[in-house]
Design a protein around this motif. Structure first.
Motif, PDB file in Angstrom:
ATOM      1  N   LEU A  44       0.890  -1.157  -0.113  1.00 21.56           N
ATOM      2  CA  LEU A  44       0.062  -0.057   0.004  1.00 21.56           C
ATOM      3  C   LEU A  44       0.856   1.169  -0.162  1.00 21.56           C
ATOM      4  O   LEU A  44       1.994   1.310   0.524  1.00 21.56           O
ATOM      5  N   SER A  45       0.554   2.302  -0.547  1.00 16.88           N
ATOM      6  CA  SER A  45       1.113   3.741  -0.451  1.00 16.88           C
ATOM      7  C   SER A  45       1.502   3.907   0.989  1.00 16.88           C
ATOM      8  O   SER A  45       0.883   3.829   1.853  1.00 16.88           O
ATOM      9  N   SER A  46       2.769   4.455   1.219  1.00 19.51           N
ATOM     10  CA  SER A  46       3.256   4.899   2.186  1.00 19.51           C
ATOM     11  C   SER A  46       2.389   5.736   3.189  1.00 19.51           C
ATOM     12  O   SER A  46       2.212   5.489   4.316  1.00 19.51           O
ATOM     13  N   TYR A  47       1.774   6.739   2.583  1.00 17.43           N
ATOM     14  CA  TYR A  47       1.092   7.659   3.285  1.00 17.43           C
ATOM     15  C   TYR A  47      -0.246   7.156   3.996  1.00 17.43           C
ATOM     16  O   TYR A  47      -0.937   7.576   4.624  1.00 17.43           O
ATOM     17  N   ILE A  48      -0.564   6.041   3.336  1.00 17.17           N
ATOM     18  CA  ILE A  48      -2.036   5.500   3.715  1.00 17.17           C
ATOM     19  C   ILE A  48      -1.626   4.864   5.071  1.00 17.17           C
ATOM     20  O   ILE A  48      -2.831   4.905   5.953  1.00 17.17           O
ATOM     21  N   TRP A  49      -0.480   4.676   5.568  1.00 13.64           N
ATOM     22  CA  TRP A  49      -0.109   4.124   6.925  1.00 13.64           C
ATOM     23  C   TRP A  49      -0.177   5.061   7.843  1.00 13.64           C
ATOM     24  O   TRP A  49      -0.260   4.846   8.917  1.00 13.64           O
ATOM     25  N   TYR A  50      -0.478   6.337   7.489  1.00 10.80           N
ATOM     26  CA  TYR A  50      -0.624   7.675   8.603  1.00 10.80           C
ATOM     27  C   TYR A  50      -1.859   7.699   9.193  1.00 10.80           C
ATOM     28  O   TYR A  50      -2.210   8.586   9.815  1.00 10.80           O
ATOM     29  N   PHE A  51      -2.825   7.096   8.248  1.00 11.96           N
ATOM     30  CA  PHE A  51      -4.366   7.079   8.558  1.00 11.96           C
ATOM     31  C   PHE A  51      -4.868   8.467   8.923  1.00 11.96           C
ATOM     32  O   PHE A  51      -5.474   8.763   9.873  1.00 11.96           O
ATOM     33  N   GLY A  52      -4.787   9.035   7.589  1.00  8.75           N
ATOM     34  CA  GLY A  52      -5.455  10.440   7.887  1.00  8.75           C
ATOM     35  C   GLY A  52      -6.910  10.507   8.178  1.00  8.75           C
ATOM     36  O   GLY A  52      -7.456  11.276   8.800  1.00  8.75           O
ATOM     37  N   GLY A  53      -7.734   9.503   7.319  1.00  9.86           N
ATOM     38  CA  GLY A  53      -8.934   9.610   7.466  1.00  9.86           C
ATOM     39  C   GLY A  53      -9.433   8.822   8.738  1.00  9.86           C
ATOM     40  O   GLY A  53     -10.476   9.166   9.279  1.00  9.86           O
ATOM     41  N   LEU A  54      -8.755   7.782   9.199  1.00 11.46           N
ATOM     42  CA  LEU A  54      -9.093   7.219  10.224  1.00 11.46           C
ATOM     43  C   LEU A  54      -8.953   8.070  11.611  1.00 11.46           C
ATOM     44  O   LEU A  54      -9.613   8.096  12.119  1.00 11.46           O
ATOM     45  N   GLY A  55      -7.665   8.534  11.739  1.00 15.82           N
ATOM     46  CA  GLY A  55      -7.081   9.193  12.886  1.00 15.82           C
ATOM     47  C   GLY A  55      -7.694  10.729  12.889  1.00 15.82           C
ATOM     48  O   GLY A  55      -7.962  11.136  13.821  1.00 15.82           O
ATOM     49  N   GLY A  56      -7.268  11.347  11.733  1.00 11.11           N
ATOM     50  CA  GLY A  56      -7.440  12.892  11.588  1.00 11.11           C
ATOM     51  C   GLY A  56      -8.890  13.129  11.539  1.00 11.11           C
ATOM     52  O   GLY A  56      -9.600  13.763  12.468  1.00 11.11           O
ATOM     53  N   GLY A  57      -9.687  12.746  10.160  1.00 10.25           N
ATOM     54  CA  GLY A  57     -11.046  13.037  10.077  1.00 10.25           C
ATOM     55  C   GLY A  57     -11.921  12.128  10.832  1.00 10.25           C
ATOM     56  O   GLY A  57     -13.005  12.738  10.735  1.00 10.25           O
ATOM     57  N   GLY A  58     -11.377  11.227  11.378  1.00  9.71           N
ATOM     58  CA  GLY A  58     -12.381  10.201  12.110  1.00  9.71           C
ATOM     59  C   GLY A  58     -12.109  10.295  13.328  1.00  9.71           C
ATOM     60  O   GLY A  58     -13.246  11.009  14.273  1.00  9.71           O
ATOM     61  N   LEU A  59     -11.402   9.715  13.996  1.00  5.34           N
ATOM     62  CA  LEU A  59     -11.127   9.676  15.702  1.00  5.34           C
ATOM     63  C   LEU A  59     -10.967  11.121  16.275  1.00  5.34           C
ATOM     64  O   LEU A  59     -11.759  11.085  17.247  1.00  5.34           O
ATOM     65  N   LEU A  60     -10.303  11.905  15.609  1.00  4.05           N
ATOM     66  CA  LEU A  60      -9.999  13.167  16.165  1.00  4.05           C
ATOM     67  C   LEU A  60     -11.239  14.167  16.204  1.00  4.05           C
ATOM     68  O   LEU A  60     -11.552  14.812  16.859  1.00  4.05           O
ATOM     69  N   MET A  61     -12.009  13.890  14.983  1.00  4.63           N
ATOM     70  CA  MET A  61     -13.157  14.513  14.630  1.00  4.63           C
ATOM     71  C   MET A  61     -14.386  14.164  15.679  1.00  4.63           C
ATOM     72  O   MET A  61     -15.300  15.044  15.998  1.00  4.63           O
ATOM     73  N   LEU A  62     -14.241  12.932  16.197  1.00  4.94           N
ATOM     74  CA  LEU A  62     -15.161  12.533  17.290  1.00  4.94           C
ATOM     75  C   LEU A  62     -15.075  13.430  18.625  1.00  4.94           C
ATOM     76  O   LEU A  62     -15.927  13.379  19.418  1.00  4.94           O
ATOM     77  N   VAL A  63     -13.867  13.993  18.956  1.00  4.32           N
ATOM     78  CA  VAL A  63     -13.721  14.973  20.076  1.00  4.32           C
ATOM     79  C   VAL A  63     -14.940  16.146  19.994  1.00  4.32           C
ATOM     80  O   VAL A  63     -15.691  16.212  20.817  1.00  4.32           O
ATOM     81  N   PRO A  64     -14.912  16.964  18.869  1.00  2.76           N
ATOM     82  CA  PRO A  64     -15.811  18.007  18.718  1.00  2.76           C
ATOM     83  C   PRO A  64     -17.323  17.474  18.654  1.00  2.76           C
ATOM     84  O   PRO A  64     -18.235  18.072  19.211  1.00  2.76           O
ATOM     85  N   VAL A  65     -17.402  16.288  17.855  1.00  2.62           N
ATOM     86  CA  VAL A  65     -18.707  15.862  17.894  1.00  2.62           C
ATOM     87  C   VAL A  65     -19.363  15.384  19.091  1.00  2.62           C
ATOM     88  O   VAL A  65     -20.486  15.832  19.340  1.00  2.62           O
ATOM     89  N   THR A  66     -18.871  14.797  19.814  1.00  6.78           N
ATOM     90  CA  THR A  66     -19.114  14.308  21.284  1.00  6.78           C
ATOM     91  C   THR A  66     -19.159  15.496  22.120  1.00  6.78           C
ATOM     92  O   THR A  66     -20.263  15.913  23.018  1.00  6.78           O
ATOM     93  N   THR A  67     -18.475  16.412  21.940  1.00  6.70           N
ATOM     94  CA  THR A  67     -18.440  17.558  22.891  1.00  6.70           C
ATOM     95  C   THR A  67     -19.679  18.498  22.550  1.00  6.70           C
ATOM     96  O   THR A  67     -20.511  18.966  23.269  1.00  6.70           O
ATOM     97  N   PHE A  68     -19.888  18.617  21.228  1.00  3.21           N
ATOM     98  CA  PHE A  68     -20.890  19.482  20.858  1.00  3.21           C
ATOM     99  C   PHE A  68     -22.439  18.783  21.043  1.00  3.21           C
ATOM    100  O   PHE A  68     -23.299  19.840  21.323  1.00  3.21           O
ATOM    101  N   ILE A  69     -22.268  17.795  20.724  1.00  3.41           N
ATOM    102  CA  ILE A  69     -23.611  16.772  20.965  1.00  3.41           C
ATOM    103  C   ILE A  69     -24.196  17.095  22.234  1.00  3.41           C
ATOM    104  O   ILE A  69     -25.358  17.187  22.636  1.00  3.41           O
ATOM    105  N   SER A  70     -23.140  16.917  23.396  1.00  2.00           N
ATOM    106  CA  SER A  70     -23.405  16.813  24.688  1.00  2.00           C
ATOM    107  C   SER A  70     -23.575  17.920  25.498  1.00  2.00           C
ATOM    108  O   SER A  70     -23.712  18.357  26.809  1.00  2.00           O
TER     109      SER A  70
END
Length: 169
Positions: A44-70
């Motif tokens: 797989l392409s080397s940058y895919i292993w940095y998990f931009g969508g999983l970590g950045g756009g996904g998991l880190l985005m869950l911080v404001p999602v849960t904060t705003f919703i709650s």
């Protein structure tokens, strides 16, 4: 305060499907054409292993999602100032996550996919500065995985768009 809490909740609800789509797109990048063998063989392409969508756009985005919703649901010991400060910090985390996703997706697009060519496993488009994106005839250089250029370009463009939307929201 009541109106801003309602607006923040709607932002959280708008960000949730975007974050989930980022995770899904990143997961699909790990399995070209639904095959596990490329992941297992580290093809797989080397940058895919940095998990931009999983970590950045996904998991880190869950911080404001849960904060705003709650927001406003716990009236016990939160005062208005702390609630606002927490939501601003959560928004900053979300902006960092969406920025990370955007930058990594762009870098991965510029590098092009790792694929099997006449020269073996290589990055055939890494030195052309992304010009391959405008030259679909050159995509046939990649013999395996089949249609990997289309797969990567589609998913990475989706990640770019999702990250931009997350950043704006």
């Amino acid at each position: 305060m009541c109106c801003s809490v309602g607006f923040a909740r709607s932002l959280g609800l708008a960000l949730l499907p975007l974050a989930l789509c980022c995770v899904l797109a990143n997961m699909l990048l790990l399995f070209p054409m639904g095959e596990i063998s490329y992941l297992r063989d580290h093809r797989l392409s080397s940058y895919i292993w940095y998990f931009g969508g999983l970590g950045g756009g996904g998991l880190l985005m869950l911080v404001p999602v849960t904060t705003f919703i709650s927001l406003g649901k716990c009236s016990c010991c939160w005062n208005e100032g702390l609630m606002m400060c927490g939501s601003v910090l959560a928004a900053v985390v979300g902006m960092v996550g969406s920025g990370y996703c955007f930058v990594l997706s762009g870098m991965t697009l510029l590098q092009g996919p790792l694929c099997f060519t006449a020269l073996g496993w290589t990055y055939p488009f890494s030195d052309d500065g992304g010009r391959y994106l405008l030259e679909p005839d050159s995509w046939s250089q990649c013999l395996q995985p089949v249609s990997i250029v289309e797969w990567n370009v589609s998913l990475l463009c989706i990640l770019l768009g999702l990250a931009a939307l997350e950043f704006l929201i």
